[in-house]
Design a protein around this motif. Structure first.
Motif, mmCIF file in Angstrom:
data_model
loop_
_atom_site.group_PDB
_atom_site.id
_atom_site.type_symbol
_atom_site.label_atom_id
_atom_site.label_comp_id
_atom_site.label_asym_id
_atom_site.label_seq_id
_atom_site.Cartn_x
_atom_site.Cartn_y
_atom_site.Cartn_z
ATOM 1 N N VAL A 50 0.824 -1.176 -0.202
ATOM 2 C CA VAL A 50 -0.008 0.099 0.124
ATOM 3 C C VAL A 50 0.865 1.300 0.057
ATOM 4 O O VAL A 50 0.491 2.340 -0.673
ATOM 5 C CB VAL A 50 -0.886 -0.081 1.227
ATOM 6 C CG1 VAL A 50 -1.766 1.342 1.264
ATOM 7 C CG2 VAL A 50 -1.933 -1.022 1.046
ATOM 8 N N ARG A 51 1.940 1.291 0.961
ATOM 9 C CA ARG A 51 2.745 2.536 0.607
ATOM 10 C C ARG A 51 3.459 2.791 -0.868
ATOM 11 O O ARG A 51 3.349 3.917 -1.040
ATOM 12 C CB ARG A 51 3.760 1.995 1.592
ATOM 13 C CG ARG A 51 4.612 3.416 2.111
ATOM 14 C CD ARG A 51 5.776 3.077 3.279
ATOM 15 N NE ARG A 51 5.437 2.244 4.167
ATOM 16 C CZ ARG A 51 4.754 2.755 5.313
ATOM 17 N NH1 ARG A 51 4.649 4.050 5.449
ATOM 18 N NH2 ARG A 51 4.433 2.135 6.462
ATOM 19 N N VAL A 52 3.627 1.461 -1.362
ATOM 20 C CA VAL A 52 4.068 1.605 -2.832
ATOM 21 C C VAL A 52 3.160 2.528 -3.655
ATOM 22 O O VAL A 52 3.324 3.431 -4.427
ATOM 23 C CB VAL A 52 4.785 0.557 -3.332
ATOM 24 C CG1 VAL A 52 5.010 0.700 -4.848
ATOM 25 C CG2 VAL A 52 6.083 0.013 -2.758
ATOM 26 N N ILE A 53 1.836 1.888 -3.499
ATOM 27 C CA ILE A 53 0.930 2.132 -4.362
ATOM 28 C C ILE A 53 0.403 3.809 -4.101
ATOM 29 O O ILE A 53 0.214 4.487 -4.921
ATOM 30 C CB ILE A 53 -0.522 1.607 -4.176
ATOM 31 C CG1 ILE A 53 -0.416 -0.040 -4.415
ATOM 32 C CG2 ILE A 53 -1.764 2.285 -4.684
ATOM 33 C CD1 ILE A 53 -1.366 -0.943 -4.054
ATOM 34 N N LYS A 54 0.611 4.332 -2.620
ATOM 35 C CA LYS A 54 0.156 5.525 -2.455
ATOM 36 C C LYS A 54 1.318 6.601 -2.784
ATOM 37 O O LYS A 54 1.276 7.804 -2.792
ATOM 38 C CB LYS A 54 -0.182 5.670 -0.977
ATOM 39 C CG LYS A 54 -1.404 4.858 -0.518
ATOM 40 C CD LYS A 54 -1.922 5.355 0.786
ATOM 41 C CE LYS A 54 -3.388 5.042 1.188
ATOM 42 N NZ LYS A 54 -3.916 5.518 2.321
ATOM 43 N N GLN A 55 2.287 6.002 -3.399
ATOM 44 C CA GLN A 55 3.461 7.066 -3.670
ATOM 45 C C GLN A 55 2.846 7.959 -5.209
ATOM 46 O O GLN A 55 3.317 8.986 -5.067
ATOM 47 C CB GLN A 55 4.898 6.431 -4.219
ATOM 48 C CG GLN A 55 5.426 5.737 -3.248
ATOM 49 C CD GLN A 55 6.577 4.778 -3.477
ATOM 50 O OE1 GLN A 55 6.885 4.823 -4.698
ATOM 51 N NE2 GLN A 55 7.404 4.380 -2.496
ATOM 52 N N THR A 56 1.880 7.173 -5.896
ATOM 53 C CA THR A 56 1.416 7.886 -7.063
ATOM 54 C C THR A 56 -0.264 7.591 -7.154
ATOM 55 O O THR A 56 -0.755 8.394 -7.944
ATOM 56 C CB THR A 56 1.914 7.269 -8.306
ATOM 57 O OG1 THR A 56 1.605 5.789 -8.377
ATOM 58 C CG2 THR A 56 3.389 7.558 -8.433
ATOM 59 N N ASN A 57 -0.741 6.917 -6.150
ATOM 60 C CA ASN A 57 -2.224 6.955 -6.174
ATOM 61 C C ASN A 57 -2.922 6.871 -4.683
ATOM 62 O O ASN A 57 -2.649 6.064 -3.814
ATOM 63 C CB ASN A 57 -2.730 5.753 -6.749
ATOM 64 C CG ASN A 57 -4.110 5.375 -6.934
ATOM 65 O OD1 ASN A 57 -4.943 6.316 -6.250
ATOM 66 N ND2 ASN A 57 -4.497 4.107 -7.434
ATOM 67 N N PRO A 58 -3.450 7.909 -4.112
ATOM 68 C CA PRO A 58 -3.832 7.987 -2.840
ATOM 69 C C PRO A 58 -5.028 7.243 -2.399
ATOM 70 O O PRO A 58 -5.445 7.407 -1.465
ATOM 71 C CB PRO A 58 -3.885 9.615 -2.483
ATOM 72 C CG PRO A 58 -4.235 10.111 -3.901
ATOM 73 C CD PRO A 58 -3.698 9.278 -5.013
ATOM 74 N N LEU A 59 -5.769 6.591 -3.362
ATOM 75 C CA LEU A 59 -7.075 6.038 -3.272
ATOM 76 C C LEU A 59 -7.155 4.460 -3.742
ATOM 77 O O LEU A 59 -7.877 4.204 -4.705
ATOM 78 C CB LEU A 59 -8.156 6.694 -3.938
ATOM 79 C CG LEU A 59 -8.030 8.420 -3.601
ATOM 80 C CD1 LEU A 59 -9.105 9.081 -4.714
ATOM 81 C CD2 LEU A 59 -8.732 8.720 -2.271
ATOM 82 N N PRO A 60 -6.012 3.587 -3.303
ATOM 83 C CA PRO A 60 -6.056 2.465 -3.753
ATOM 84 C C PRO A 60 -7.151 1.516 -3.348
ATOM 85 O O PRO A 60 -7.694 0.546 -4.118
ATOM 86 C CB PRO A 60 -4.824 1.893 -2.976
ATOM 87 C CG PRO A 60 -4.800 2.697 -1.850
ATOM 88 C CD PRO A 60 -5.271 4.109 -2.076
ATOM 89 N N ALA A 61 -8.045 1.761 -2.176
ATOM 90 C CA ALA A 61 -9.082 0.719 -1.925
ATOM 91 C C ALA A 61 -10.461 1.228 -2.818
ATOM 92 O O ALA A 61 -11.037 0.280 -3.511
ATOM 93 C CB ALA A 61 -9.737 0.898 -0.556
ATOM 94 N N ILE A 62 -10.454 2.428 -3.095
ATOM 95 C CA ILE A 62 -11.354 2.977 -4.264
ATOM 96 C C ILE A 62 -11.185 2.295 -5.590
ATOM 97 O O ILE A 62 -12.133 1.796 -6.211
ATOM 98 C CB ILE A 62 -11.486 4.414 -4.033
ATOM 99 C CG1 ILE A 62 -12.042 4.802 -2.904
ATOM 100 C CG2 ILE A 62 -12.367 5.012 -5.419
ATOM 101 C CD1 ILE A 62 -11.975 6.415 -2.547
ATOM 102 N N CYS A 63 -10.044 2.621 -5.964
ATOM 103 C CA CYS A 63 -9.583 2.212 -7.515
ATOM 104 C C CYS A 63 -9.443 0.412 -7.568
ATOM 105 O O CYS A 63 -9.916 0.043 -8.579
ATOM 106 C CB CYS A 63 -8.040 2.701 -7.729
ATOM 107 S SG CYS A 63 -7.946 4.361 -8.161
ATOM 108 N N GLY A 64 -9.148 0.123 -6.424
ATOM 109 C CA GLY A 64 -9.288 -1.473 -6.294
ATOM 110 C C GLY A 64 -10.919 -1.979 -6.753
ATOM 111 O O GLY A 64 -10.928 -3.300 -7.009
ATOM 112 N N ARG A 65 -11.747 -1.095 -6.524
ATOM 113 C CA ARG A 65 -13.098 -1.607 -6.588
ATOM 114 C C ARG A 65 -13.711 -1.023 -8.102
ATOM 115 O O ARG A 65 -14.403 -1.483 -8.719
ATOM 116 C CB ARG A 65 -13.917 -1.092 -5.534
ATOM 117 C CG ARG A 65 -13.749 -1.794 -4.371
ATOM 118 C CD ARG A 65 -14.411 -1.251 -3.253
ATOM 119 N NE ARG A 65 -14.357 -1.998 -1.948
ATOM 120 C CZ ARG A 65 -13.235 -2.562 -1.376
ATOM 121 N NH1 ARG A 65 -12.193 -1.777 -1.567
ATOM 122 N NH2 ARG A 65 -13.505 -3.345 -0.258
#
Length: 339
Positions: free
Chosen positions: A71-86
């Motif tokens: 998640v830390r890696v994802i949030k380097q460029t995308n702050p909304l991973p749980a939303i985008c994951g859906r």
């Protein structure tokens, strides 16, 4: 020189596989392979990702069981991973090289899995470190995905940020344009909270042009203004009778639901369009007990821009689809749509 693995063969193509230039190129490639250049090469999934997420990186962390580091890696460029994951349209999966062999890696589901572990199971979710305070204040207009992302990265950089949102709740199209069955409000609220808890201030029911102006913001001491006002306009049918009672725009229809209001909908419903909004409206109409839902799309099923998974789900739920069809008129009776 062109790569053999991705160059499409065409008629009358002449292929040379061995000469001095090619040998020099191969020698340089071998030297690069033997050198230490970890992470220099971008995979097609990351190159196709609109946010440029390091897909290889976070999947490697997931494989090692380190979900929060993923998640830390994802949030380097995308702050909304749980939303985008859906709700992401998954261009990364279309570009995945595994498609050539069998089927793509389910990148989006992996993102959702890691994000849900971080959000719901970890003792403390991932919290990035803030840069030193820059003594500058930024006003962000709109609490949709653009405004939330801007606020997140501005705050990480040390700026003080206030978001002004015209709607009663933050989220923008995430809340008022996507049905809750696809993006639960609990997930949306939790992910937004991870941004607000960094010290971002949120003011809802504050509409630009009605409750404040950009000049007001500068007069109040803000150093800059970011406009993330969204795309709330709808395209009309462009046919006679389109303004009749019972003809609704897809965006307005979903917005009413997001506000907790049930639209005046009954009987047979026709949805015009082939994108995600159209499919969302069709599936939602079934959930509102419409007698029958028919989706009209002017091209073929293969050309529908909606997610393939959403189209399959709509068909499974009972949405009838008619392709190569478009309305030429809305027939009315007493100014209400009849056919």
């Amino acid at each position: 020189l062109v790569p053999a693995c991705s160059t499409v063969i065409r008629e009358d193509m002449e292929i040379t596989t061995r000469n001095a230039k090619i040998m020099d190129g191969r020698r340089a490639s071998l030297e690069l392979l033997l050198s230490n250049h970890f992470a220099d090469c971008l995979p097609p999934c990351s190159m196709r990702c609109p946010a440029g997420v390091d897909v290889q990186g976070y999947i490697a962390h997931i494989a090692n069981g380190d979900y929060q580091e993923a998640v830390r890696v994802i949030k380097q460029t995308n702050p909304l991973p749980a939303i985008c994951g859906r709700v992401c349209t998954r261009p990364c999966e279309l570009a995945c090289r595994r498609n050539i062999l069998d089927s793509n890696v389910k990148i989006d589901f992996l993102k959702r899995f890691a994000s849900d572990v971080d959000m719901y199971e970890a003792l403390r979710h991932v919290t990035p470190e803030l840069a030193p305070d820059k003594d500058r204040t930024i006003a962000v207009i709109g609490a949709g995905p653009a405004g939330l992302s801007a606020a997140y990265y501005l705050r990480l950089s040390g700026y003080r940020v206030t978001i002004f949102e015209g709607m009663p709740e933050p989220g923008g199209m995430l809340r008022y344009g996507i049905p809750e069955y696809r993006l639960p409000y609990d997930v949306l609220d939790r992910e937004i909270d991870t941004i607000l808890e960094l010290g971002v201030t949120l003011k809802t029911n504050t509409m630009l042009g009605e409750d404040l102006t950009i000049r007001d913001l500068f007069n109040d001491g803000f150093d800059a203004v970011f406009l993330g006002i969204g795309a709330w306009g709808s395209r009309s049918l462009g046919v006679q009778g389109q303004d009749a009672e019972g003809v609704l725009s897809g965006i307005k229809f979903l917005e009413e639901l997001g506000r907790g209001r049930k639209p005046d909908l009954y009987g047979k419903v026709v949805v015009v369009g082939g994108g995600n909004t159209a499919v969302d409206c069709a599936r939602t109409s079934l959930r509102l007990d419409a007698d029958k839902v028919t989706l009209l799309y002017r091209r073929t099923r293969k050309e529908m821009p909606a997610n393939e998974m959403e189209i399959d789900a709509a068909e499974h739920e009972g949405v009838e689809m008619h392709f190569l069809a478009a309305p030429v008129e809305v027939i009315t009776e007493n100014n209400r749509v009849k056919a």
